[in-house]
Structures are given as C-alpha cells and as structure tokens.
Scaffold this motif. Structure first.
Motif, mmCIF file in Angstrom:
data_model
loop_
_atom_site.group_PDB
_atom_site.id
_atom_site.type_symbol
_atom_site.label_atom_id
_atom_site.label_comp_id
_atom_site.label_asym_id
_atom_site.label_seq_id
_atom_site.Cartn_x
_atom_site.Cartn_y
_atom_site.Cartn_z
ATOM 1 N N VAL A 343 3.845 -5.052 -8.963
ATOM 2 C CA VAL A 343 3.427 -3.651 -9.040
ATOM 3 C C VAL A 343 4.276 -2.958 -10.107
ATOM 4 N N SER A 344 3.794 -1.820 -10.532
ATOM 5 C CA SER A 344 4.477 -1.072 -11.591
ATOM 6 C C SER A 344 5.811 -0.511 -11.093
ATOM 7 N N TYR A 345 6.736 -0.268 -12.044
ATOM 8 C CA TYR A 345 8.025 0.324 -11.695
ATOM 9 C C TYR A 345 7.871 1.773 -11.237
ATOM 10 N N ASP A 346 6.746 2.393 -11.509
ATOM 11 C CA ASP A 346 6.522 3.773 -11.078
ATOM 12 C C ASP A 346 6.079 3.856 -9.620
ATOM 13 N N THR A 347 5.883 2.708 -8.953
ATOM 14 C CA THR A 347 5.370 2.676 -7.572
ATOM 15 C C THR A 347 6.502 2.886 -6.578
ATOM 16 N N ASP A 348 6.180 3.546 -5.454
ATOM 17 C CA ASP A 348 7.102 3.630 -4.323
ATOM 18 C C ASP A 348 7.016 2.296 -3.580
ATOM 19 N N ILE A 349 7.909 1.397 -3.913
ATOM 20 C CA ILE A 349 7.791 0.018 -3.405
ATOM 21 C C ILE A 349 8.014 -0.079 -1.899
ATOM 22 N N ASN A 350 8.542 0.965 -1.264
ATOM 23 C CA ASN A 350 8.732 0.923 0.185
ATOM 24 C C ASN A 350 7.403 0.915 0.950
ATOM 25 N N LYS A 351 6.324 1.379 0.293
ATOM 26 C CA LYS A 351 5.027 1.412 0.962
ATOM 27 C C LYS A 351 4.247 0.113 0.795
ATOM 28 N N PRO A 353 4.901 -3.336 1.265
ATOM 29 C CA PRO A 353 4.810 -4.411 2.269
ATOM 30 C C PRO A 353 3.821 -4.122 3.389
ATOM 31 N N ALA A 354 3.915 -2.960 4.005
ATOM 32 C CA ALA A 354 3.005 -2.659 5.115
ATOM 33 C C ALA A 354 1.558 -2.618 4.651
ATOM 34 N N LEU A 355 1.326 -2.063 3.469
ATOM 35 C CA LEU A 355 -0.019 -1.955 2.929
ATOM 36 C C LEU A 355 -0.638 -3.340 2.708
ATOM 37 N N VAL A 356 0.114 -4.222 2.078
ATOM 38 C CA VAL A 356 -0.400 -5.559 1.760
ATOM 39 C C VAL A 356 -0.535 -6.406 3.029
ATOM 40 N N GLU A 357 0.427 -6.297 3.938
ATOM 41 C CA GLU A 357 0.346 -7.077 5.172
ATOM 42 C C GLU A 357 -0.885 -6.702 5.988
ATOM 43 N N ALA A 358 -1.198 -5.427 6.066
ATOM 44 C CA ALA A 358 -2.392 -4.988 6.794
ATOM 45 C C ALA A 358 -3.663 -5.487 6.128
ATOM 46 N N ALA A 359 -3.688 -5.507 4.801
ATOM 47 C CA ALA A 359 -4.871 -5.974 4.085
ATOM 48 C C ALA A 359 -5.088 -7.478 4.275
ATOM 49 N N VAL A 360 -4.007 -8.253 4.179
ATOM 50 C CA VAL A 360 -4.133 -9.706 4.314
ATOM 51 C C VAL A 360 -4.496 -10.100 5.747
ATOM 52 N N GLU A 376 7.227 -9.840 1.029
ATOM 53 C CA GLU A 376 8.644 -9.802 0.691
ATOM 54 C C GLU A 376 8.835 -9.414 -0.773
ATOM 55 N N LEU A 377 9.909 -8.686 -1.019
ATOM 56 C CA LEU A 377 10.307 -8.360 -2.388
ATOM 57 C C LEU A 377 11.037 -9.559 -2.969
ATOM 58 N N ARG A 378 10.577 -10.022 -4.130
ATOM 59 C CA ARG A 378 11.132 -11.227 -4.714
ATOM 60 C C ARG A 378 12.024 -10.967 -5.926
ATOM 61 N N GLY A 379 11.859 -9.848 -6.585
ATOM 62 C CA GLY A 379 12.716 -9.612 -7.741
ATOM 63 C C GLY A 379 12.133 -8.529 -8.632
ATOM 64 N N PHE A 380 12.938 -8.192 -9.693
ATOM 65 C CA PHE A 380 12.538 -7.173 -10.663
ATOM 66 C C PHE A 380 12.252 -7.884 -11.989
ATOM 67 N N GLY A 381 10.996 -7.951 -12.311
ATOM 68 C CA GLY A 381 10.599 -8.694 -13.491
ATOM 69 C C GLY A 381 10.631 -7.868 -14.756
ATOM 70 N N SER A 405 -7.584 -17.460 -3.037
ATOM 71 C CA SER A 405 -8.470 -16.560 -3.780
ATOM 72 C C SER A 405 -8.851 -15.341 -2.949
ATOM 73 N N ASP A 406 -9.191 -15.566 -1.676
ATOM 74 C CA ASP A 406 -9.585 -14.445 -0.810
ATOM 75 C C ASP A 406 -8.429 -13.469 -0.616
ATOM 76 N N VAL A 407 -7.215 -13.998 -0.423
ATOM 77 C CA VAL A 407 -6.051 -13.129 -0.195
ATOM 78 C C VAL A 407 -5.732 -12.314 -1.446
ATOM 79 N N LEU A 408 -5.814 -12.927 -2.611
ATOM 80 C CA LEU A 408 -5.558 -12.180 -3.846
ATOM 81 C C LEU A 408 -6.585 -11.069 -4.046
ATOM 82 N N PHE A 409 -7.834 -11.325 -3.678
ATOM 83 C CA PHE A 409 -8.838 -10.259 -3.743
ATOM 84 C C PHE A 409 -8.479 -9.114 -2.803
ATOM 85 N N LEU A 410 -8.027 -9.434 -1.594
ATOM 86 C CA LEU A 410 -7.639 -8.394 -0.633
ATOM 87 C C LEU A 410 -6.463 -7.568 -1.167
ATOM 88 N N ILE A 411 -5.497 -8.249 -1.779
ATOM 89 C CA ILE A 411 -4.346 -7.528 -2.341
ATOM 90 C C ILE A 411 -4.791 -6.600 -3.471
#
Length: 440
Positions: A343-351, A353-360, A376-381, A405-411
């Motif tokens: 995700v972009s550096y402008d994103t509130d990254i605290n939101k 995990p919950a958003l993606v977990e609910a979607a998956v 999980e947060l893996r790093g700052f690219g 493929s299905d999970v990436l579409f959901l994300i």
C-alpha cells in the motif's frame, strides 16, 4: 518323422471310417427317420426360442438405476440368452435319441446331431458372449476345435495321440495333452482370480470409512492371496508336486539376490508405504528430485504421480523411503499460503490488517481453523509498505483450485473500495550539470 507318419495314417483311416459311416446313413431308413427327428427337434427349438427370447429378455433386464447383487446377477444371466436356441435343440434332440434307441435300437445319427448342436453352442459362446481377450483366445483356439472334434467323433483318438506325444525338456518331459490341459486350466483359473480381484477392489473403493492406505493394503493382500491360491490350485489340478518346485524357488531366490534387487526393494518399500500411510492415493507430494503431483495409483513396483498439466510420472516406491518427500496431503489436511501486497506510504496502515482479513475471510475455501486469515506487516519497501496475508485452505493452490488468484482479487477490491492506493515503482532520475540545447 515316424510319429508324424503314424498320425497322418491314423487320420486317413478315421476319414475313411467317417466316409463309410456317412454312406451307410444315406442308405438306411432308420438313419433317415433320425434325420427327420433332428429337423423336427431343431424347428421345435427355433419356435420355442423365439417365443421365450422376448419375455426372458424383459424379465432379466433390470432398470438402469439398479446396481445391487440381484440386478448384477440378472444382467449376467442375460448375456447367455443367445445360447437358448442351440441348448433347446440339444435338449429336444436328446429326447428324440431316447425314442429312436427304444424303437430302432440305434441312435448314431441323432447322437451326431446332438454333438453338432453342442458345437454351435460353443461357437456362439466364443463369438457373441465371451468378451475377455484371454478367454476369447482360449475359446477360439481350444474350445471350438475341441467341440468340432467331439462333433465328428475324433476327440478321443486325437487326445490319445496327444497324450502319446512326449516333449523332452532337459531332464523333464511332458505330453502335448498335459501342456494343453495346463494352458486351459491355468488360463481359466487365473482369469477367475483376476475377475475376483477386480470385484474385491471395486468393493474396497466403496468403503469410505477405511483410510486410503488401508484400502490399498487390503486390496494388495487380497490380490496376493487370490493369485497364490490360484497358483496352488493349478499345481494341484495338474498333479505337480510342490516339492518339485524347490529347485525353482531356489533359483528365484538367487535371482532376487542378484538381478532383481531393485524390484524386491521397491516391492518391500511399497508394503511399508501402505502400512505406515505416510503417502497414499490422493496425496499431493513433492519428491527430493523435483517430481511433484497427485498420487493416482500405488503399484507393487512404483507409484504414479499425475501433474496438473496432465503428465504421469512413474516414481519407484524406494524413492519414497530413501529420499526426502514433502506431502501436502491433498487428501484432507489443510495447507497455509500467503498473498503479498503493498500500500502507499500515504495510507493509515493501522486500518489495513482488519480490512484485508475481513475481505479474505469471505472466500468460501478459506478456513477458520487451525487459524483464521492473518494480515502482517512485512517491511517498508522502495515504493510502498509491504504486507502479506496468511490463510489456510484444504487442497493445493493449483489445478482446479485458484485460491491465490481469488484472494488477490478480494484484496484488490477491498483496497479500492476504501480508496487505498496500491503503489507502483517510482524512479527519481537526477541529472548533474547543465543541459545544452542545439538548434538545427
């Protein structure tokens, strides 16, 4: 050479004897009456067979949805309906034979007719009823010739001649009749053994309560037992003493010790695999040598892996014992996968995990146990913040399954819905010095 000459001489004498018999029948009133009875018996059998064929066919044909033992028995009997005509003719001719013998004291012609009807029954059996290649071969080259010789009255002298013809084989010797009997009896018994093995294997496949490994082991044990009993039956029927096979058994043992080491090793490895159940039919495995696929068959020597691109790989059983094997357990155990995203550096990254977990978690194939989806947060690219969501599913992410493929579409859809930017690589190019322009 002398044996061949004697056989041809006997065959010529039999031919002359048959010719004399045929001529005597032509000039005999009793023979003509027996011919008439043969015709009457055949016509009566033809009439009765036509009337019985339709009702018998309807009676023996079960509905397509019935697959029980009674239905299978009815279908089995149904295939013998073509024998109705020759067998009825044989039965009616037998009645006529008893009548002619009581009236004329002779029934040679009508007895010959009985044998001809029996030959026709054997011919129909081989041509229209038998479908197994081995039994059809035996019927074509053994049963029909024997029935023809029996119809002509030549069976006994031919068998006597075959019994007298001895074939030497080193220190052993046997007659041609013994060899013929051995082929027929052995072929029939081993065909029956193979049929019994197929029936038991189909029965075991329906026992879903048994573990696949136990089903395979039981099937192999039954197969060994059936063919072992078949071998002993052949030896017993043919009068071969089992003690005379001791030398042959010793030779086989020496062969196993030298030339057949790999075969013996693979056979024992297959038994170990079936007993321990570490890899069985339906499992997705990856071997140390790079071979990977679903186990579709486990034989006495090797296992067959089917890849998702349709290829079959034959892997010796020994490789499952002596090398490292990764079993993804496509037969039921869950497997964990992870889908990376950024995700972009402008994103509130605290939101995130919950958003993606609910979607998956909405995916019907994603499991809550042993663990629900975990982002999980893996790093700052270089271009964005790197995340990965872990999820558990049953099966392999390949072939008919498209979990990743299905999970990436959901994300993707979840992030787009909440206006979260998915970054793409940015490059900053710095130029040093002045830029000179030249006019044309």
């Amino acid at each position: 050479m002398e044996v061949g000459f004697d056989f041809m001489q006997e065959l010529t004498e039999q031919s002359l004897r048959l010719r004399d018999t045929a001529l005597s029948w032509v000039s005999s009133p009793a023979a003509w009456s027996q011919f008439a009875l043969l015709v009457v018996a055949f016509l009566a059998a033809l009439l009765v067979a036509r009337r019985l064929r339709g009702p018998l066919t309807r009676l023996l044909t079960p509905p397509d949805e019935q697959q029980g033992p009674v239905a299978k028995t009815r279908r089995f009997i149904l295939i013998f309906v073509p024998l109705l005509l020759p067998l009825l003719a044989y039965a009616f001719t037998g009645i006529g034979e008893s009548v002619t013998r009581s009236l004329f004291g002779s029934g040679a012609v009508i007895a010959f007719g009985k044998r001809v009807f029996l030959f026709l029954a054997a011919r129909i059996l081989v041509r229209e009823i038998i479908t197994d290649p081995l039994m059809k071969l035996l019927g074509r080259y053994v049963l029909i010739p024997v029935a023809a010789l029996y119809a002509l009255g030549l069976l006994e002298p031919v068998m006597a001649k075959l019994d007298e013809t001895i074939v030497p084989l080193g220190n052993l010797s046997f007659s041609l009749l013994f060899a013929l009997r051995f082929i027929v009896v052995g072929g029939a018994i081993f065909w029956l053994g193979r049929w019994s093995n197929d029936q038991s294997a189909q029965f075991l496949k329906k026992q879903e309560d048994m573990r696949p490994a136990m089903r395979e082991l039981t099937a192999k044990a039954i197969e060994i037992g059936i063919f072992g009993v078949a071998f002993l039956l052949v030896m017993n029927i043919m009068g071969i003493s089992l003690t005379s096979l001791a030398v042959l058994g010793g030779a086989i043992g020496v062969g196993l010790g030298f030339g057949l080491q790999k075969i013996a090793s693979n056979f024992i490895s297959g038994l170990i695999l079936l007993l321990e159940g570490q890899a069985t039919v339906g499992d997705y495995v990856e071997l140390d040598g790079g071979e990977a696929g679903i186990i579709v068959k486990m034989g006495a020597r090797a296992a067959i892996l089917e890849t998702y691109d349709g290829r079959w790989i034959v892997v010796p059983n020994e490789d499952f014992i002596t090398t490292r094997v990764v079993n993804f357990s496509d037969s039921g155990s869950a497997n964990r996968y992870e889908a990376p995203f950024s995700v972009s550096y402008d994103t509130d990254i605290n939101k995130v995990p919950a958003l993606v977990e609910a979607a998956v978690a909405k995916h019907p194939g994603v499991l809550d146990k042993p663990f629900p989806p975990d982002c999980e947060l893996r790093g700052f690219g270089d271009s964005g913040v790197d995340f990965a969501v872990e999820f558990w599913v049953e099966g392999i992410d390949d072939g008919r399954n498209k979990f990743m493929s299905d999970v990436l579409f959901l994300i993707w859809n979840a992030l787009k819905e909440h206006e979260i930017e998915i970054p793409y690589p940015h490059r900053v190019v710095e130029l040093s010095g002045s830029i000179e322009t030249r006019s044309g």
